[in-house]
Design an enzyme around this catalytic site. Structure first.
Site, PDB file in Angstrom:
ATOM      1  N   GLN A 165       0.823  -1.054   0.152  1.00 56.44           N
ATOM      2  CA  GLN A 165       0.295   0.068  -0.240  1.00 56.44           C
ATOM      3  C   GLN A 165       1.346   1.570   0.133  1.00 56.44           C
ATOM      4  OE1 GLN A 165      -2.597   0.630   3.723  1.00 56.44           O
ATOM      5  NE2 GLN A 165      -3.525   1.804   2.773  1.00 56.44           N
ATOM      6  N   GLY A 292       2.879   1.585  11.360  1.00 58.30           N
ATOM      7  CA  GLY A 292       3.122   1.254  12.830  1.00 58.30           C
ATOM      8  C   GLY A 292       2.187  -0.300  12.482  1.00 58.30           C
ATOM      9  N   MET A 294       0.111  -2.729   9.502  1.00 57.12           N
ATOM     10  CA  MET A 294      -0.300  -3.151   7.839  1.00 57.12           C
ATOM     11  C   MET A 294      -0.968  -4.208   7.703  1.00 57.12           C
ATOM     12  SD  MET A 294      -1.021  -1.038   4.980  1.00 57.12           S
ATOM     13  CE  MET A 294      -1.751  -2.562   3.894  1.00 57.12           C
ATOM     14  N   GLU A 295      -2.153  -3.910   6.795  1.00 57.93           N
ATOM     15  CA  GLU A 295      -3.267  -4.846   7.267  1.00 57.93           C
ATOM     16  C   GLU A 295      -3.379  -5.977   6.183  1.00 57.93           C
ATOM     17  OE1 GLU A 295      -3.680  -1.907   6.304  1.00 57.93           O
ATOM     18  OE2 GLU A 295      -5.226  -1.148   4.844  1.00 57.93           O
ATOM     19  N   ASN A 296      -2.353  -6.264   6.447  1.00 58.17           N
ATOM     20  CA  ASN A 296      -2.056  -7.535   4.989  1.00 58.17           C
ATOM     21  C   ASN A 296      -3.203  -8.477   5.606  1.00 58.17           C
ATOM     22  OD1 ASN A 296      -0.235  -6.114   3.521  1.00 58.17           O
ATOM     23  ND2 ASN A 296       1.430  -6.473   5.025  1.00 58.17           N
ATOM     24  N   HIS A 319      -7.275  -1.515  15.098  1.00 59.28           N
ATOM     25  CA  HIS A 319      -7.358  -1.552  13.924  1.00 59.28           C
ATOM     26  C   HIS A 319      -6.674  -2.015  12.486  1.00 59.28           C
ATOM     27  CE1 HIS A 319      -6.256   2.302  11.176  1.00 59.28           C
ATOM     28  NE2 HIS A 319      -6.115   1.580  10.790  1.00 59.28           N
ATOM     29  N   GLU A 320      -5.804  -3.032  12.703  1.00 58.99           N
ATOM     30  CA  GLU A 320      -4.946  -3.959  11.374  1.00 58.99           C
ATOM     31  C   GLU A 320      -6.326  -4.783  11.673  1.00 58.99           C
ATOM     32  OE1 GLU A 320      -3.385  -2.474  10.050  1.00 58.99           O
ATOM     33  OE2 GLU A 320      -2.746  -0.890  11.077  1.00 58.99           O
ATOM     34  N   HIS A 323      -9.669  -3.414   9.913  1.00 62.21           N
ATOM     35  CA  HIS A 323      -9.704  -3.937   8.235  1.00 62.21           C
ATOM     36  C   HIS A 323      -9.972  -4.657   7.855  1.00 62.21           C
ATOM     37  CE1 HIS A 323      -7.666   0.213   7.314  1.00 62.21           C
ATOM     38  NE2 HIS A 323      -7.032   0.202   8.103  1.00 62.21           N
ATOM     39  N   GLU A 342      -9.881   3.853   5.799  1.00 62.58           N
ATOM     40  CA  GLU A 342      -9.830   4.241   7.537  1.00 62.58           C
ATOM     41  C   GLU A 342     -10.539   4.868   8.314  1.00 62.58           C
ATOM     42  OE1 GLU A 342      -7.008   3.547   8.198  1.00 62.58           O
ATOM     43  OE2 GLU A 342      -6.015   2.662   6.074  1.00 62.58           O
ATOM     44  N   ASP A 397       0.195   8.412  -0.801  1.00 65.19           N
ATOM     45  CA  ASP A 397       0.319   8.751   0.561  1.00 65.19           C
ATOM     46  C   ASP A 397       0.463  10.043   0.784  1.00 65.19           C
ATOM     47  OD1 ASP A 397       1.196   5.773   0.706  1.00 65.19           O
ATOM     48  OD2 ASP A 397       3.372   6.089   0.962  1.00 65.19           O
ATOM     49  N   TYR A 405      -8.443   9.420   8.378  1.00 69.54           N
ATOM     50  CA  TYR A 405      -8.302   8.486   9.965  1.00 69.54           C
ATOM     51  C   TYR A 405      -9.680   9.229  10.479  1.00 69.54           C
ATOM     52  CZ  TYR A 405      -4.626   5.343   8.302  1.00 69.54           C
ATOM     53  OH  TYR A 405      -3.676   4.902   8.003  1.00 69.54           O
ATOM     54  N   LYS A 577       5.482   7.443  10.714  1.00 68.39           N
ATOM     55  CA  LYS A 577       4.915   8.714  12.149  1.00 68.39           C
ATOM     56  C   LYS A 577       5.862   9.143  12.831  1.00 68.39           C
ATOM     57  CE  LYS A 577       1.888   7.382  15.511  1.00 68.39           C
ATOM     58  NZ  LYS A 577       1.069   6.905  16.318  1.00 68.39           N
TER      59      LYS A 577
HETATM   60  N1  BES Z   1      -3.752   0.716   6.241  1.00 74.12           N
HETATM   61  C1  BES Z   1      -2.632   1.537   6.701  1.00 74.12           C
HETATM   62  C2  BES Z   1      -1.165   2.008   6.752  1.00 74.12           C
HETATM   63  C3  BES Z   1      -1.200   2.642   5.246  1.00 74.12           C
HETATM   64  C4  BES Z   1      -2.323   3.434   4.694  1.00 74.12           C
HETATM   65  C5  BES Z   1      -0.117   2.506   4.580  1.00 74.12           C
HETATM   66  C6  BES Z   1      -0.831   4.022   4.099  1.00 74.12           C
HETATM   67  C7  BES Z   1       0.058   2.833   3.570  1.00 74.12           C
HETATM   68  C8  BES Z   1      -0.699   4.032   2.673  1.00 74.12           C
HETATM   69  C9  BES Z   1      -3.035   1.039   8.883  1.00 74.12           C
HETATM   70  O1  BES Z   1      -3.582   0.299   8.809  1.00 74.12           O
HETATM   71  C10 BES Z   1      -2.539   2.268   9.289  1.00 74.12           C
HETATM   72  O2  BES Z   1      -3.749   2.763   9.122  1.00 74.12           O
HETATM   73  N2  BES Z   1      -1.665   2.198  10.260  1.00 74.12           N
HETATM   74  C11 BES Z   1      -1.527   3.069  11.240  1.00 74.12           C
HETATM   75  C12 BES Z   1      -1.867   2.295  12.715  1.00 74.12           C
HETATM   76  C13 BES Z   1      -2.590   3.057  13.689  1.00 74.12           C
HETATM   77  C14 BES Z   1      -3.964   4.127  12.694  1.00 74.12           C
HETATM   78  C15 BES Z   1      -3.051   2.711  14.492  1.00 74.12           C
HETATM   79  C16 BES Z   1       0.330   3.620  11.512  1.00 74.12           C
HETATM   80  O3  BES Z   1       0.812   2.822  10.703  1.00 74.12           O
HETATM   81  O4  BES Z   1       0.530   3.924  12.224  1.00 74.12           O
HETATM   82 ZN    ZN Z   2      -5.447   1.279   8.620  1.00 75.04          ZN
END
Ligand code: BES
Ligand code: ZN
Length: 620
Positions: A165, A292, A294-296, A319-320, A323, A342, A397, A405, A577
């Site tokens: 992603q 943090g 990734m919802e694979n 969270h994951e 998803h 999200e 991105d 979110y 992040k």
């Molecule tokens: N799917 C996202 C990570 C992502 C978003 C990757 C857009 C590439 C492009 C994942 O589910 C996510 O939101 N991760 C957050 C976790 C948090 C909100 C609890 C993160 O990585 O911080």
């Molecule tokens: Zn997410």
């Protein structure tokens, strides 16, 4: 409802002559959804006319050469009898292309686009059933992270993982790289001895002497969810359908931290219906992982920075896991609709957390979310502040902000509060059930929402404003947290005489600490920071969320007691992040920027493309 398309799972339900199931087939062009405002602008493929239904990978993972090589077979649907099949690629070496009859196919490349890569145009025949591409990745891959043994926890074996992603899959597989198309996949993966491979698919639980692993993902998914990790991994079960993969050296800690995962899946099912992916496992990756989580599907990829020792950061797992419904089962058809993934997931995540830990706890999470939304609103151009994004010409991105979110969350919470939770829950459960394994756009969702929830309940909301306009509408739900109010009172007292001895933080959770540190007053002095640090040893905290906000405020208030710990953190951790605000804060002064550049020289090699690409821009 008729106006907007839903791309159905395998798309094979449609034929050239008909129009059914919500999307329109143009008989002359024979392409679905000619409304270009709803098409995915981040693919150069022709997925709307000839498309893959199944992908089979046969690949070898070469740690010495830091590359993946082998072949990908695309099983095709070509209802409109097109004579070209176009794939997305970026920085790949294409060696050969074969048709299903064994003949070499002729192929050519379209123009290279800095953002989107190079389309691979393959000549096919109207009855071609599959196309096989022999290829290899290059050192310019954006998806793959190759780690030396010293960058892992065990320090003995190398490690690699992929991040698909949003539009990175095309840099490790030639593919129609759009969330608007769902495919099933299978794979044979060959690895060096002593290594275990796992994917977002059915997974082995132990190493195989053959050094080859077979995978199958029978549920159709968008290709940004194809994922692979290879390392000296081991598995620990949590319950009958959940478990953890990690390096042996940290497996026990991970299994303890994630002990409640089985219960989370059960709570999630109670809310919005059966879990559709059989198993739910998590792999805890090395610290370079740029997110943090990734919802694979079947196998969430997670950062080791959630292993705090006290289960305090497992919201990320909720969270994951969420998803598995929002995002993986019902998917945004384009990255402009990212909030459908999200925003729903944050809403669902907080409902899981509420079921597990109560509403007091969740009010804290919601308020932290609101505060960080306010910070993003202050920074983002108005263009990027609407739920429906307009990412044309931008990397998807760029849309990864708190708008999708948290503004998404508050929009859904507003609907909940307007119609009542019971009705909203019925609506959401039906929404997931009725659209499972489909991809949808925002416009379709809004129609569905009006027809199935708002109109029947005579509720009218300023939906257009929420979806298409910048800023936060004035009917945004108001959150308060009594536990945070108590922290606020303590802050008032602290600024009267800089006295920390009366602060009773014994029962504070991670979130109260985040609030306390995050809300320190603008006039805080470095001496006050020192006093707080001396009392609470925040610089030594083992909790990454607390550390990250503490470092940020320390830079802001010029407290230098963190310097060594900050450098260590920036070199070890690759989670964007955390990195982005820290480098930005450092770069705010010339001296800080100099320091940041020196640290970055040592740290950059430990970051995934996603992170170093962002930090390069900050420090350029
Ligand atoms: N799917 C996202 C990570 C992502 C978003 C990757 C857009 C590439 C492009 C994942 O589910 C996510 O939101 N991760 C957050 C976790 C948090 C909100 C609890 C993160 O990585 O911080
Ligand atoms: Zn997410």
């Amino acid at each position: 409802m008729k106006k907007y398309f839903i791309l159905l799972v395998t798309l094979s339900l449609f034929s050239c002559e008909s129009s059914q199931n919500g999307f329109t087939v143009n008989d002359i062009e024979c392409e679905i959804n000619k409304d270009s405002s709803l098409a995915d602008l981040h693919t150069l493929s022709n997925y709307q006319s000839v498309y893959t239904s199944h992908v089979h990978l046969d690949i070898s993972v070469d740690f010495g050469g830091k590359l993946i090589s082998g072949s990908v077979r695309h099983d095709l649907s070509n209802p409109c009898k097109k004579d070209q099949f176009i794939l997305d690629t970026k920085n790949l070496t294409i060696k050969n292309v074969f048709l299903d009859n064994g003949e070499k196919a002729s192929f050519s490349y379209g123009d290279f686009d800095e953002l989107l890569g190079t389309p691979l145009v393959i000549d096919i025949q109207s009855n071609t059933k599959s196309v096989t591409v022999e290829y290899a990745t290059t050192e310019k891959t954006e998806a793959l992270d190759w780690l030396m043994p010293e960058q892992t926890n065990g320090k003995v074996s190398p490690f690699m993982y992929t991040q698909g992603q949003s539009i990175f899959t095309r840099s490790w597989i030639p593919i129609q790289d759009t969330p608007g198309l769902r495919i099933t996949y299978s794979a044979n993966v060959h690895v060096p001895s002593g290594m275990l491979a796992v994917m977002s698919a059915s997974n082995p639980v132990e190493k195989d002497e053959s050094n080859s692993y077979e995978f199958n993902m029978p549920q159709p998914i968008p290709c940004y969810l194809i994922a692979l990790a290879v390392g000296d991994l081991a598995f620990a079960p949590i319950d009958h359908r959940t478990g953890v993969y990690a390096e042996k050296t940290m497996l026990e800690d991970c299994a303890y931290e994630l002990e409640d995962m089985g219960k989370m899946v059960t709570e999630a099912e109670k809310l919005y219906g059966d879990y559709q992916w059989e198993r739910y496992d998590v792999i805890v990756l090395p610290p370079s992982f740029p997110f943090g989580g990734m919802e694979n599907p079947r196998l969430t990829f997670a950062t080791p920075t959630i292993i705090a020792g006290d289960k305090s950061l497992t919201t990320l797992i909720a969270h994951e896991l969420a998803h598995s419904w929002s995002g993986n089962l019902v998917t945004n058809a384009t990255w402009d609709d990212f909030w459908l993934n999200e925003g729903f997931t944050v809403y669902f995540e907080r409902r899981i957390m509420e079921a597990m830990y109560g509403s007091d706890y969740v009010q804290m999470l919601a308020l932290l979310g609101y505060q960080s939304l306010q910070r993003d609103l202050a920074d983002l151009t108005p263009d990027l502040q609407s739920l429906k994004l307009r990412l044309k010409g931008l990397h998807p991105d760029e849309g990864m902000s708190e708008i999708a979110y948290e503004k998404g969350y508050f929009f859904l919470r507003l609907i909940e509060e307007s119609v009542g939770r019971d009705k909203f829950d019925v609506f959401l459960k039906d929404y997931f059930t009725n659209h499972k394994f489909q991809t949808i756009v925002t416009e379709y969702f809004i129609d569905y929402l009006n027809e199935n929830l708002l109109i029947p309940n005579a509720v009218s909301l300023n939906i257009e404003q929420w979806i298409y306009q910048s800023g936060l509408p004035s009917n945004c739900p108001f959150v308060t947290s009594s536990r945070f109010n108590a922290v606020d009172s303590i802050l008032v007292e602290f600024y009267k005489n800089s006295d920390v001895s009366t602060i009773n933080s014994a029962n504070w959770s991670t979130h109260e600490w985040r609030h306390f540190i995050g809300e320190l007053y603008p006039q805080t002095t470095s001496e006050q920071m020192r006093i707080i640090d001396q009392e609470f040893k925040l610089t030594q905290s083992g909790n990454s969320e607390i550390l990250a906000v503490w470092f940020q405020q320390s830079i802001r208030f010029n407290y230098r007691g963190i310097d060594q710990a900050l450098e260590k953190f920036l070199i070890r951790v690759g989670r964007r992040k955390f990195l982005e605000p820290l480098y930005k804060a450092l770069a705010a002064t010339p001296e800080g920027k100099q320091r940041a550049k020196e640290i970055y020289k040592k740290a950059r090699g430990n970051y995934h493309y996603v992170s170093f690409n962002t930090i390069d821009q900050i420090l350029n």
